[in-house]
Design a protein around this motif. Structure first.
Motif, short mmCIF file in Angstrom:
data_model
loop_
_atom_site.label_atom_id
_atom_site.label_comp_id
_atom_site.label_asym_id
_atom_site.label_seq_id
_atom_site.Cartn_x
_atom_site.Cartn_y
_atom_site.Cartn_z
N THR A 141 32.95 7.18 17.95
CA THR A 141 31.63 6.49 18.11
C THR A 141 30.80 7.46 18.91
O THR A 141 29.63 7.14 18.91
CB THR A 141 31.74 5.30 18.99
N GLY A 142 30.99 8.50 19.44
CA GLY A 142 30.19 9.49 19.97
C GLY A 142 30.69 10.95 19.89
O GLY A 142 32.06 11.12 20.16
N CYS A 143 29.88 11.90 19.90
CA CYS A 143 30.35 13.23 19.70
C CYS A 143 29.55 14.15 20.73
O CYS A 143 28.37 14.10 20.55
CB CYS A 143 30.16 13.95 18.31
N TYR A 144 30.30 14.94 21.54
CA TYR A 144 29.58 15.69 22.64
C TYR A 144 30.22 17.43 22.72
O TYR A 144 30.07 17.62 23.73
CB TYR A 144 29.54 15.00 23.83
N LYS A 203 23.74 6.39 12.67
CA LYS A 203 24.14 7.36 13.29
C LYS A 203 22.52 7.93 14.17
O LYS A 203 21.55 8.02 13.52
CB LYS A 203 24.52 8.47 12.61
N GLU A 204 22.94 8.33 15.51
CA GLU A 204 21.81 8.75 16.09
C GLU A 204 22.11 10.11 16.61
O GLU A 204 23.29 10.36 17.39
CB GLU A 204 21.53 7.91 17.38
N TRP A 205 21.67 11.18 16.02
CA TRP A 205 22.09 12.83 16.16
C TRP A 205 20.78 13.27 17.01
O TRP A 205 19.72 13.38 16.30
CB TRP A 205 22.59 13.25 15.15
N LYS A 206 20.98 14.02 18.12
CA LYS A 206 20.10 14.63 18.65
C LYS A 206 20.52 16.14 18.85
O LYS A 206 21.44 16.27 19.78
CB LYS A 206 19.57 14.11 20.06
N ARG A 207 20.01 17.08 18.28
CA ARG A 207 20.38 18.60 18.58
C ARG A 207 21.93 18.85 18.24
O ARG A 207 22.33 18.95 17.11
CB ARG A 207 19.86 18.83 19.88
N ASP A 208 22.74 18.60 19.20
CA ASP A 208 24.09 19.08 18.99
C ASP A 208 25.21 17.96 19.65
O ASP A 208 26.40 18.11 19.58
CB ASP A 208 24.45 20.35 19.77
#
Length: 220
Positions: A141-144, A203-208
């Motif tokens: 659910t989230g990638c960091y 999907k919400e993707w910001k930079r990395d």
């Protein structure tokens, strides 16, 4: 022994619940903390609202606690809620975080109940593979972390995905279990659930880094 399980909907809390029931403990409630801080080190944040459907599928009552953003105050609502439940202890999905484990142990000491962490210091690679092998549907659910791109969002972990996580661990040093905050998860189905949780998301993707935004969810 009456037990409440701290429940985020993620893989660790689901497997801790699974272990508690196999120990023969009487799990009376699930307890979910809705953090007011998206940066909380204590509580799971992405897609936390899905715990309501997960609890319904599991068949246990869910207690919801809203916590303030201040790290020094975010434990108070959880402590107060646990005091009202008349349980002998709590079960958490703490795996390796001394920060989380110490704080939960302190809450339990303050109110006179026990704290259990059945996953504590399990071998992270083996533990996730064990879950997948037992039929848990673990959704990212989230990638960091470096190496985890937008394509991972919404992915259900399988053998191929775990092999990729192994390679990313060797290349970048990330935790295969996401214990360093590399990714967040939600268990959509498993052997302890009566119905699958279906999720429509964007999907919400910001930079990395990025996360899923739940648009609709229901029980299959």
């Amino acid at each position: 022994m009456k037990i409440a399980v701290l429940f985020s909907g993620g893989k660790d809390s689901n497997y801790a619940l699974f272990c508690a029931t196999h120990y023969g403990w009487d799990v009376t409630h699930l307890v979910t903390a809705f953090s007011s801080s998206p940066e909380s080190y204590m509580y799971h944040v992405p897609a936390i609202e899905l715990t309501r459907l997960a609890a319904e599928s599991i068949g246990l009552p869910l207690i919801e606690v809203v916590t303030p953003p201040d790290p020094e105050a975010e434990l108070m609502p959880l402590r107060d809620a646990l005091k009202e439940l008349n349980v002998d202890g709590i079960v958490s999905g703490a795996l390796a975080s001394e920060y989380q484990r110490r704080r939960l142990d302190q809450i339990c000491q303050d109110i006179g109940i026990k704290s259990f962490a059945p996953l504590w210091h399990k071998v992270q690679r083996d533990y996730v593979r064990e879950m997948v092998g037992e039929g848990f549907g673990i959704m990212v659910t989230g990638c960091y972390a470096e190496g985890l791109d937008e394509s991972w969002l919404g992915k259900i972990l399988d053998g191929e995905a775990l092999d990729k996580l192994d390679r990313l661990h060797r290349k970048y040093g990330i935790s295969v279990a996401g214990e360093g905050g590399e990714y967040e998860s939600f268990v959509a189905y498993g052997p302890h659930m009566r119905r699958r949780v279906c999720v429509e998301y964007e999907k919400e993707w910001k930079r990395d880094s990025g996360k899923i935004i739940v648009k609709n969810a229901w029980l299959e």
